[in-house]
Design a protein around this motif. Structure first.
Motif, short mmCIF file in Angstrom:
data_model
loop_
_atom_site.label_atom_id
_atom_site.label_comp_id
_atom_site.label_asym_id
_atom_site.label_seq_id
_atom_site.Cartn_x
_atom_site.Cartn_y
_atom_site.Cartn_z
N UNK A 85 47.25 -25.40 -34.41
CA UNK A 85 47.68 -26.60 -33.67
C UNK A 85 46.92 -26.72 -32.35
N UNK A 86 46.80 -25.59 -31.63
CA UNK A 86 46.05 -25.62 -30.37
C UNK A 86 44.59 -25.99 -30.62
N UNK A 87 44.03 -25.53 -31.73
CA UNK A 87 42.64 -25.85 -32.05
C UNK A 87 42.49 -27.35 -32.33
N UNK A 88 43.45 -27.94 -33.05
CA UNK A 88 43.40 -29.38 -33.31
C UNK A 88 43.52 -30.17 -32.01
N UNK A 89 44.43 -29.76 -31.13
CA UNK A 89 44.61 -30.45 -29.85
C UNK A 89 43.36 -30.35 -28.99
N UNK A 90 42.67 -29.26 -29.08
CA UNK A 90 41.44 -29.06 -28.29
C UNK A 90 40.34 -29.99 -28.77
N UNK A 91 40.30 -30.30 -30.07
CA UNK A 91 39.26 -31.16 -30.63
C UNK A 91 39.52 -32.64 -30.40
#
Length: 93
Positions: A85-91
């Protein structure tokens, strides 16, 4: 989970030795002069750390943490969820 047959060995990608940051020293008990391979530290924090520890780790090493989460099947489902989830938010721009 497989219980028969030959166990699959996961080879480390992040082999560089780093100084263990202070908040993560409680998870690392086998260091050489306070240093440990990056992937070993990430794996131990993901396995034994609390939510705040994992979030701090992701903030320091986002790509490496995501890679470890995707390669190791023994990491808990909730940990995988938050890191992805954090990776998606970062992108998202």
């Amino acid at each position: 989970m497989r219980t028969t047959g030959e166990p699959k060995r996961i080879k480390m990608i992040y082999k560089e030795w780093i100084e263990v940051p202070e908040p993560f020293r409680k998870f690392i008990w086998s260091t050489l002069d306070g240093k440990v391979p990056l992937e070993e530290m990430i794996l131990k924090v993901l396995t034994y750390g609390k939510f705040e520890d994992i979030k701090r780790l992701y903030g320091m090493y986002p790509e490496e943490t995501l890679s470890v989460v995707e390669r190791y099947p023994d990491i808990k489902r909730g940990v995988k969820y938050w890191v992805k989830r954090w990776a998606r938010e970062r992108r998202i721009p």
